[in-house]
Design a protein around this motif. Structure first.
Motif, PDB file in Angstrom:
ATOM      1  N   THR A  80       0.830  -1.198   0.000  1.00 16.61           N
ATOM      2  CA  THR A  80       0.000   0.000   0.000  1.00 16.61           C
ATOM      3  C   THR A  80       0.866   1.249   0.000  1.00 16.61           C
ATOM      4  O   THR A  80       2.030   1.209   0.389  1.00 16.61           O
ATOM      5  CB  THR A  80      -0.925   0.011   1.236  1.00 16.61           C
ATOM      6  OG1 THR A  80      -1.656   1.238   1.288  1.00 16.61           O
ATOM      7  CG2 THR A  80      -0.118  -0.124   2.514  1.00 16.61           C
ATOM      8  N   ALA A  81       0.291   2.349  -0.457  1.00 13.63           N
ATOM      9  CA  ALA A  81       1.041   3.601  -0.512  1.00 13.63           C
ATOM     10  C   ALA A  81       1.044   4.328   0.825  1.00 13.63           C
ATOM     11  O   ALA A  81       1.941   5.117   1.093  1.00 13.63           O
ATOM     12  CB  ALA A  81       0.458   4.514  -1.587  1.00 13.63           C
ATOM     13  N   PHE A  82       0.057   4.069   1.675  1.00 11.88           N
ATOM     14  CA  PHE A  82      -0.064   4.805   2.932  1.00 11.88           C
ATOM     15  C   PHE A  82      -0.269   3.847   4.085  1.00 11.88           C
ATOM     16  O   PHE A  82      -1.127   2.969   4.027  1.00 11.88           O
ATOM     17  CB  PHE A  82      -1.235   5.792   2.878  1.00 11.88           C
ATOM     18  CG  PHE A  82      -1.054   6.840   1.828  1.00 11.88           C
ATOM     19  CD1 PHE A  82      -0.194   7.900   2.022  1.00 11.88           C
ATOM     20  CD2 PHE A  82      -1.707   6.732   0.624  1.00 11.88           C
ATOM     21  CE1 PHE A  82      -0.010   8.860   1.045  1.00 11.88           C
ATOM     22  CE2 PHE A  82      -1.531   7.688  -0.367  1.00 11.88           C
ATOM     23  CZ  PHE A  82      -0.676   8.750  -0.151  1.00 11.88           C
ATOM     24  N   PRO A 101       7.252   3.557  -0.972  1.00  9.39           N
ATOM     25  CA  PRO A 101       8.160   2.659  -1.688  1.00  9.39           C
ATOM     26  C   PRO A 101       8.754   1.631  -0.716  1.00  9.39           C
ATOM     27  O   PRO A 101       9.165   1.975   0.395  1.00  9.39           O
ATOM     28  CB  PRO A 101       9.245   3.590  -2.231  1.00  9.39           C
ATOM     29  CG  PRO A 101       9.267   4.724  -1.259  1.00  9.39           C
ATOM     30  CD  PRO A 101       7.852   4.906  -0.790  1.00  9.39           C
ATOM     31  N   VAL A 102       8.777   0.386  -1.115  1.00  8.21           N
ATOM     32  CA  VAL A 102       9.231  -0.695  -0.248  1.00  8.21           C
ATOM     33  C   VAL A 102      10.746  -0.608  -0.067  1.00  8.21           C
ATOM     34  O   VAL A 102      11.495  -0.587  -1.045  1.00  8.21           O
ATOM     35  CB  VAL A 102       8.858  -2.067  -0.847  1.00  8.21           C
ATOM     36  CG1 VAL A 102       9.352  -3.192   0.050  1.00  8.21           C
ATOM     37  CG2 VAL A 102       7.349  -2.160  -1.037  1.00  8.21           C
ATOM     38  N   THR A 103      11.187  -0.534   1.184  1.00  7.45           N
ATOM     39  CA  THR A 103      12.623  -0.499   1.460  1.00  7.45           C
ATOM     40  C   THR A 103      13.150  -1.922   1.642  1.00  7.45           C
ATOM     41  O   THR A 103      12.404  -2.827   2.020  1.00  7.45           O
ATOM     42  CB  THR A 103      12.924   0.314   2.726  1.00  7.45           C
ATOM     43  OG1 THR A 103      12.354  -0.359   3.857  1.00  7.45           O
ATOM     44  CG2 THR A 103      12.336   1.725   2.627  1.00  7.45           C
ATOM     45  N   TYR A 169       8.098   7.909 -10.107  1.00  8.15           N
ATOM     46  CA  TYR A 169       8.139   8.900  -9.037  1.00  8.15           C
ATOM     47  C   TYR A 169       7.185  10.049  -9.373  1.00  8.15           C
ATOM     48  O   TYR A 169       6.530  10.063 -10.404  1.00  8.15           O
ATOM     49  CB  TYR A 169       9.558   9.435  -8.848  1.00  8.15           C
ATOM     50  CG  TYR A 169      10.578   8.363  -8.562  1.00  8.15           C
ATOM     51  CD1 TYR A 169      10.498   7.596  -7.409  1.00  8.15           C
ATOM     52  CD2 TYR A 169      11.621   8.109  -9.459  1.00  8.15           C
ATOM     53  CE1 TYR A 169      11.433   6.603  -7.140  1.00  8.15           C
ATOM     54  CE2 TYR A 169      12.560   7.120  -9.201  1.00  8.15           C
ATOM     55  CZ  TYR A 169      12.457   6.377  -8.039  1.00  8.15           C
ATOM     56  OH  TYR A 169      13.376   5.391  -7.784  1.00  8.15           O
ATOM     57  N   THR A 170       7.120  11.019  -8.468  1.00 11.48           N
ATOM     58  CA  THR A 170       6.317  12.221  -8.681  1.00 11.48           C
ATOM     59  C   THR A 170       7.150  13.429  -8.271  1.00 11.48           C
ATOM     60  O   THR A 170       7.838  13.390  -7.243  1.00 11.48           O
ATOM     61  CB  THR A 170       5.021  12.179  -7.847  1.00 11.48           C
ATOM     62  OG1 THR A 170       4.264  11.028  -8.212  1.00 11.48           O
ATOM     63  CG2 THR A 170       4.189  13.425  -8.068  1.00 11.48           C
ATOM     64  N   LEU A 181       9.544  12.745  -5.253  1.00 14.29           N
ATOM     65  CA  LEU A 181       8.913  11.876  -4.265  1.00 14.29           C
ATOM     66  C   LEU A 181       8.910  10.446  -4.786  1.00 14.29           C
ATOM     67  O   LEU A 181       8.647  10.214  -5.967  1.00 14.29           O
ATOM     68  CB  LEU A 181       7.464  12.312  -4.003  1.00 14.29           C
ATOM     69  CG  LEU A 181       7.239  13.784  -3.661  1.00 14.29           C
ATOM     70  CD1 LEU A 181       5.748  14.066  -3.550  1.00 14.29           C
ATOM     71  CD2 LEU A 181       7.955  14.148  -2.372  1.00 14.29           C
ATOM     72  N   ARG A 182       9.143   9.495  -3.903  1.00 13.78           N
ATOM     73  CA  ARG A 182       9.165   8.086  -4.290  1.00 13.78           C
ATOM     74  C   ARG A 182       7.758   7.486  -4.193  1.00 13.78           C
ATOM     75  O   ARG A 182       7.504   6.508  -3.502  1.00 13.78           O
ATOM     76  CB  ARG A 182      10.145   7.318  -3.411  1.00 13.78           C
ATOM     77  CG  ARG A 182      11.597   7.668  -3.670  1.00 13.78           C
ATOM     78  CD  ARG A 182      12.506   6.962  -2.678  1.00 13.78           C
ATOM     79  NE  ARG A 182      12.366   5.513  -2.738  1.00 13.78           N
ATOM     80  CZ  ARG A 182      13.041   4.727  -3.572  1.00 13.78           C
ATOM     81  NH1 ARG A 182      13.892   5.258  -4.426  1.00 13.78           N
ATOM     82  NH2 ARG A 182      12.873   3.417  -3.551  1.00 13.78           N
ATOM     83  N   LEU A 183       6.814   8.135  -4.866  1.00 11.81           N
ATOM     84  CA  LEU A 183       5.438   7.664  -4.943  1.00 11.81           C
ATOM     85  C   LEU A 183       4.921   7.930  -6.352  1.00 11.81           C
ATOM     86  O   LEU A 183       5.307   8.917  -6.975  1.00 11.81           O
ATOM     87  CB  LEU A 183       4.535   8.409  -3.951  1.00 11.81           C
ATOM     88  CG  LEU A 183       4.592   8.045  -2.472  1.00 11.81           C
ATOM     89  CD1 LEU A 183       3.741   9.022  -1.682  1.00 11.81           C
ATOM     90  CD2 LEU A 183       4.108   6.628  -2.242  1.00 11.81           C
ATOM     91  N   THR A 184       4.050   7.067  -6.845  1.00  9.68           N
ATOM     92  CA  THR A 184       3.388   7.374  -8.107  1.00  9.68           C
ATOM     93  C   THR A 184       2.337   8.448  -7.845  1.00  9.68           C
ATOM     94  O   THR A 184       1.853   8.613  -6.719  1.00  9.68           O
ATOM     95  CB  THR A 184       2.705   6.136  -8.703  1.00  9.68           C
ATOM     96  OG1 THR A 184       1.625   5.739  -7.847  1.00  9.68           O
ATOM     97  CG2 THR A 184       3.693   4.991  -8.862  1.00  9.68           C
ATOM     98  N   ILE A 185       1.981   9.165  -8.886  1.00  4.99           N
ATOM     99  CA  ILE A 185       0.993  10.234  -8.709  1.00  4.99           C
ATOM    100  C   ILE A 185      -0.366   9.655  -8.330  1.00  4.99           C
ATOM    101  O   ILE A 185      -1.141  10.271  -7.606  1.00  4.99           O
ATOM    102  CB  ILE A 185       0.907  11.104  -9.979  1.00  4.99           C
ATOM    103  CG1 ILE A 185       0.253  12.449  -9.642  1.00  4.99           C
ATOM    104  CG2 ILE A 185       0.184  10.380 -11.113  1.00  4.99           C
ATOM    105  CD1 ILE A 185       0.441  13.492 -10.718  1.00  4.99           C
TER     106      ILE A 185
END
Length: 246
Positions: A80-82, A101-103, A169-170, A181-185
């Motif tokens: 999940t993103a959040f 993003p998975v570390t 990224y975004t 940011l290491r998240l998709t939009i």
């Protein structure tokens, strides 16, 4: 050998997880990948994997709905993103979750849990899924954590003039700089206040309060001037209606 199915509708995130698992769990055999919930469920029912890594938000069935339909001997890891999606019970159960993003450190911890903990009972899995399904809607984002080397900065979401998709990224654009940011939009959008942040294009979300004016072009789209920036933004036709009465 342990067998797994991976499911995420973002191809680059799916590939990223696959590559990370190759390092964190080299003996894991990935028997199938899926880009939507229906495809994921079909692969799981056919392959009967030991583990399923499921994105929560996917076209068709969600990851939660897929998890309800699989046999309890398939261990479920939600992606999940959040982290507001995850309930406290996940930290002590056989169901796990990974936040994008998975570390690598978090993935290694997840792998250790999957290797050592027994399979979860069907009634326990259903209880956890019910708890997750009824969890409150994720809180709105107030701050963005932006990393640069060993330094992490906090950027107030209200300071962002617009967000722009940049591959997996975004980019968050403020008056004086740009932050990666290491998240998709798509994942980022879920944490934004939709009354303040408007999607104007498949790859752009704008802070409505930062729009100085909107000029219509010959194709019915709008060209936006953004406060404090020289560049302009163009809406797609699908979102032009947002500015017709400005």
């Amino acid at each position: 050998m342990t067998r797994a199915v991976l499911a995420d509708d973002e191809t680059h995130l799916l590939d990223h997880l696959r590559h990370q698992l190759a390092t964190a769990w080299p003996e894991l055999e990935i028997v199938a990948t899926a880009h939507n919930g229906d495809e994921a469920l079909r692969h799981i029912l056919e392959q009967r994997p030991d583990v399923a890594f499921l994105d929560i938000r996917m076209p068709g069935r969600t990851g939660l709905e897929v998890a309800r339909a699989v046999a309890p001997d398939t261990r479920v890891v939600f992606v999940t993103a959040f982290d507001q999606y995850a309930v406290e019970a996940f930290t002590t159960s056989a169901v796990d979750y990974l936040v994008k993003p998975v570390t690598m450190d978090r993935l290694l911890d997840c792998v250790r849990r999957l290797r050592t903990m027994p399979a979860i009972a069907a009634d326990e899995l259903r209880r956890l899924l019910d708890q997750l399904q009824s969890a409150p809607t994720p809180a709105r984002l107030d701050w963005l954590r932006v990393g640069a080397g060993d330094t992490t900065r906090l950027v107030a979401v209200d300071e962002v003039l617009y967000f722009r998709a940049d591959n997996k990224y975004t980019t968050a654009v403020t008056a004086d700089r740009e932050h990666l940011l290491r998240l998709t939009i798509r994942d980022l959008e879920e944490g934004l206040d939709d009354k303040q942040f408007w999607r104007i294009h498949r790859g752009i979300i704008v802070n409505a309060s930062a729009v100085e004016d909107a000029r219509r072009d010959l194709r019915g789209r709008y060209v936006l001037r953004i406060r404090g920036r020289r560049e302009t933004l163009r809406t797609s036709e699908a979102y032009a209606h947002l500015f017709r009465h400005m």
